[in-house]
Scaffold this active site. Structure first.
Site, PDB file in Angstrom:
ATOM      1  CG  ASP A 287      -2.239   0.881   0.972  1.00 33.17           C
ATOM      2  OD1 ASP A 287      -2.221   1.583  -0.289  1.00 33.17           O
ATOM      3  OD2 ASP A 287      -3.358   0.961   1.674  1.00 33.17           O
TER       4      ASP A 287
HETATM    5  C1  BGC Z   1      -5.055   3.421  -0.128  1.00 33.48           C
HETATM    6  C2  BGC Z   1      -4.817   2.333  -1.296  1.00 33.48           C
HETATM    7  C3  BGC Z   1      -4.861   3.032  -2.731  1.00 33.48           C
HETATM    8  C4  BGC Z   1      -3.187   3.515  -2.586  1.00 33.48           C
HETATM    9  C5  BGC Z   1      -3.191   4.358  -3.865  1.00 33.48           C
HETATM   10  C6  BGC Z   1      -3.750   4.242  -0.219  1.00 33.48           C
HETATM   11  O1  BGC Z   1      -3.713   5.045   0.581  1.00 33.48           O
HETATM   12  O2  BGC Z   1      -5.064   2.837   1.030  1.00 33.48           O
HETATM   13  O3  BGC Z   1      -6.375   1.626  -1.149  1.00 33.48           O
HETATM   14  O4  BGC Z   1      -4.954   1.968  -3.740  1.00 33.48           O
HETATM   15  O5  BGC Z   1      -3.547   4.651  -1.453  1.00 33.48           O
HETATM   16  O6  BGC Z   1      -4.012   5.599  -4.269  1.00 33.48           O
END
Ligand code: BGC
Length: 748
Positions: A287
């Site tokens: 993540d």
């Molecule tokens: C989120 C993810 C997301 C990623 C990219 C993160 O803050 O938890 O679900 O895909 O950002 O934007």
């Protein structure tokens, strides 16, 4: 510490999964390419950067952007996120393909959560449709638009099970149930990925967040999760296992600690289970910065150790922490990380690039014509309208206030959200244009001009966006009196309330989940002068509305329905669409009941007693406000004649007759719940194990059949093995998790 040292004795089987690489038709090509790659180039494939805004201009002059640009040219970047639009994507793809030594094309990832430009309902709303084909279609529309702007990879679906409506990200998932969640996960993955990843209208999907992020303690964003094996194996993991069975291309880990270990560094999750037991052959993306966050979590001493721990645990690609690109090379050279770990990760990433067809044509998603033709395309609008109608849940309809007559006179619409064209688009819509939803008023305009609109008090102050909290108006009551005055003489009132679209989503946990601001006060004041109220709610999570549920005659749960919001709501209000949605998540009566979910365990003291020593609250009922699976229709359905044929224990046949007892056609989601009353790991009081959405004409009956195999009858034990215990089972078939016809059978 090398992986070999770390796990020398106890976890030897893990090594098999580390060094065993996914079999694919591209193996020979991958081997050949891997053999040509330097260590830096391999690590580059494991590196994902966020976009920099001046990418299309002259080479960036300084800072981070300049560094990223240099790395792209060297082939030290495997993927970019948040770069979208044919122009931008082509520019960066050209840079890499033409200037890097091996010209390995980039993956372009983006959060296409419920659409790119044309927006479908938020995922929780879609889940309320229980219509797998519609959900697949909706994901396919999203993929078509995303692929038309150069993207080839979405960070969706989110398949986190959650029992906590305080957690803002419930809007992104499919609710509380692993069975429904697994089915929807598969439908969404099939919608995004289709049958051929290299087709111009499909993209790679991501099952996220692996795992248990939805169990954040107290519903507080990014919080710790403590989840025992029973809950992990039987509730949290099944949608992920289903996603792997549907060939999802990637899996994203998460921000949370699970039982003391950050999931991003969890070998247990990523190597033993995902890549080992399930044989997942795609790749794991971290993540956002979650590898770097191993440091503030107190798990790694610095970014270098974070890189080591993340890679060893099976996180194949680093989203924006820069840990891999900065440290993996020296970790390999120092003998701390085995190069085989790098090779394995790169193979997985390259495999997806081959499957997407990027080696045949790196620009296959960069077609300006398609970009022009497909965004906001008419057929897509029609598709999301269909999805939006199916997502609406009718919660109450006393005295048949609904549907409205087509020539109904003297309708009064109240509520700031009724003419809002932005909030209904919901959260997580990074590319859509503001103010593009059909508002409720615009939807009503299609039916009648014979209505009056009074805004009532302002709902929120200032502009809203994805990065900041919505500023709710809680004290300026201007507009209240005018609304009350208008209400006195109205025939029917449509009162539109809810959460703003940016009140749910990431970083939006709430401790109270009632109607925000002055809305509850407004409802009560209107109710004091006129009781003919149809409440239309737009929200991104279950809300606590006990007073409204008790006192108002009609309630429509309309979530945030995306681009076609107003049209969908108007069709339901005027009866051109007969509502068919069912709640995918329990609505609590009060926050104190959370976590509240239908598939809970019994206690030994569940029976009500005159004395206090039974399972209950002093100040609240045990029952939810609206249970899982609940939703009404303008039609009525009766269940009868359950038949069970348990002759073959591996395939038990169950059928029920469902009759539409009304004079209007309608759709019903027939739900089958099972309970194993005596079991070595105690089973929940009931668990959804089958459903079918059917359409019945007036007075029509249909026999609906289910098969119960070992897949439905068993569970995972503490050793993560599937167990089916013979003995008696109870089942209930009905229109929600609390009402239905009951029967029992013996499993030999
Ligand atoms: C989120 C993810 C997301 C990623 C990219 C993160 O803050 O938890 O679900 O895909 O950002 O934007």
């Amino acid at each position: 510490m090398s992986l070999l040292n770390r796990y020398k004795f106890s976890l030897l089987p893990i090594l098999a999964s580390v060094f065993m690489h996914a079999q694919s038709t591209y193996d020979a090509k991958i081997d050949a390419l891997l053999a040509k790659m330097t260590l830096e180039e391999k690590i580059g494939q494991m590196n994902q950067y966020n976009g920099f805004y001046d990418a299309t201009g002259p080479a960036p002059q300084g800072g981070n952007a300049a560094l990223k640009y240099e790395h792209l040219k060297k082939g030290w970047v495997g993927s970019m996120l948040n770069v979208h639009g044919v122009g931008e994507v082509r520019k960066l793809q050209e840079l890499v393909v033409n200037e890097s030594r091996l010209g390995i094309p980039l993956l372009f990832g983006f959060d296409v959560i419920h659409g790119y430009k044309t927006l479908a309902p938020i995922p929780l709303a879609e889940a309320a449709s229980w219509d797998l084909e519609a959900i697949r279609q909706s994901a396919s529309i999203a993929a078509t638009e995303a692929a038309a702007v150069g993207l080839n990879w979405t960070f969706a679906p989110m398949i986190d099970i959650s029992r906590d409506a305080r957690w803002g990200r419930v809007m992104e998932g499919a609710g509380e149930d692993p069975y429904l969640g697994a089915k929807i996960a598969i439908a969404r993955i099939q919608g995004f990925q289709g049958n051929d990843l290299s087709a111009p209208n499909t993209i790679a999907a991501t099952a996220k967040h692996f795992a248990a992020y939805g169990f954040a303690e107290a519903g507080k964003e990014y919080n710790t999760t403590e989840v025992g094996t029973n809950t992990l194996y039987n509730f949290v993991l099944p949608p992920f296992e289903a996603a792997v069975s549907a060939n999802v291309s990637s899996v994203m880990n998460g921000f949370n600690l699970l039982n003391g270990v950050p999931v991003t560094a969890s070998s247990f999750l990523q190597r033993d289970i995902l890549k080992g037991k399930w044989n997942f052959n795609g790749f794991v993306i971290s993540d956002w910065s979650s590898i770097g966050e191993l440091v503030p979590h107190g798990y790694a001493k610095d970014l270098k150790e974070a890189a080591e721990l993340g890679a060893e645990a099976g996180s194949d690609m680093d989203m924006e922490s820069k840990a891999y690109i900065q440290h993996l090379k020296s970790l390999v050279e120092e003998g701390k990380v085995d190069e085989e770990i790098i090779n394995e990760a790169v193979r997985r990433i390259l495999k997806v690039k081959f499957e997407l067809g990027l080696f045949d044509d790196p620009y296959r998603y960069c077609n300006l014509e398609r970009e022009k033709e497909l965004l906001y395309n008419k057929a897509h609008q029609q598709g999301v309208l269909d999805m939006a109608k199916k997502s609406i849940v009718l919660l109450k309809n006393q005295g048949k206030l609904l549907p409205l007559q087509k020539d109904q006179k003297n309708i009064l619409v109240i509520g700031d959200l009724a003419d809002d064209k932005n909030s209904p688009l919901g959260s997580w819509r990074l590319a859509s244009d503001n103010d593009t939803a059909v508002s409720v008023l615009e939807g009503l305009d299609q039916y009648t001009k014979d209505y009056k609109f009074v805004q009532g008090p302002k709902y929120f102050n200032d502009d809203t966006d994805f990065l900041y909290h919505v500023k709710i108006n809680s004290d300026d009551r201007s507009g209240m009196e005018e609304a009350i005055e208008a209400a006195k003489s109205a025939e029917t009132i449509v009162l539109v309330v809810g959460e703003h679209g940016f009140m749910s989503g990431e970083g939006r946990s709430r401790t109270t989940i009632g109607l925000p601001g002055l809305q509850h006060e407004l409802i009560r004041k209107i109710h004091a002068v006129n009781k003919n109220i149809i409440l239309v709610m737009m929200n991104g999570r279950p809300l606590t509305i006990p007073w409204e549920a008790e006192n108002l005659p009609a309630i429509i749960e309309a979530w945030q329905l995306g681009s076609q919001t107003g049209n969908a709501i108007a069709q339901v209000l005027f009866g051109d669409y007969n509502p068919s949605g069912k709640l995918p998540m329990t609505f609590p009566r009060s926050v104190g009941q959370i976590p509240i979910y239908y598939n809970h365990y019994s206690t030994a003291r569940a029976k009500e007693e005159p004395i206090v020593f039974w399972t209950h609250y002093t100040d609240e009922k045990n029952e939810p406000l609206f249970p899982f699976g609940f939703g009404l229709s303008y039609a009525n359905f009766a269940y009868s004649d359950v038949q069970i044929d348990a002759a073959k224990p591996e395939n038990i046949k169950v059928s029920v007759v469902v009759t539409n007892t009304s004079d209007v056609a309608g759709e019903e989601v027939v739900q089958l719940y099972l309970n194993d009353p005596v079991s070595r790991i105690v089973r929940p009081v009931k668990e959804l194990k089958g459903f079918e959405k059917i359409t019945l004409g007036p007075k029509e009956s249909k026999k609906v059949s289910f098969s119960l195999t070992h897949k439905e009858l068993g569970y995972y034990n503490q050793d993560y093995r599937w167990v089916v215990e013979p003995g008696s089972f109870h089942l209930m078939i009905g229109s929600n998790s609390q009402e239905g016809v009951h029967a029992s059978f013996i499993l030999e």
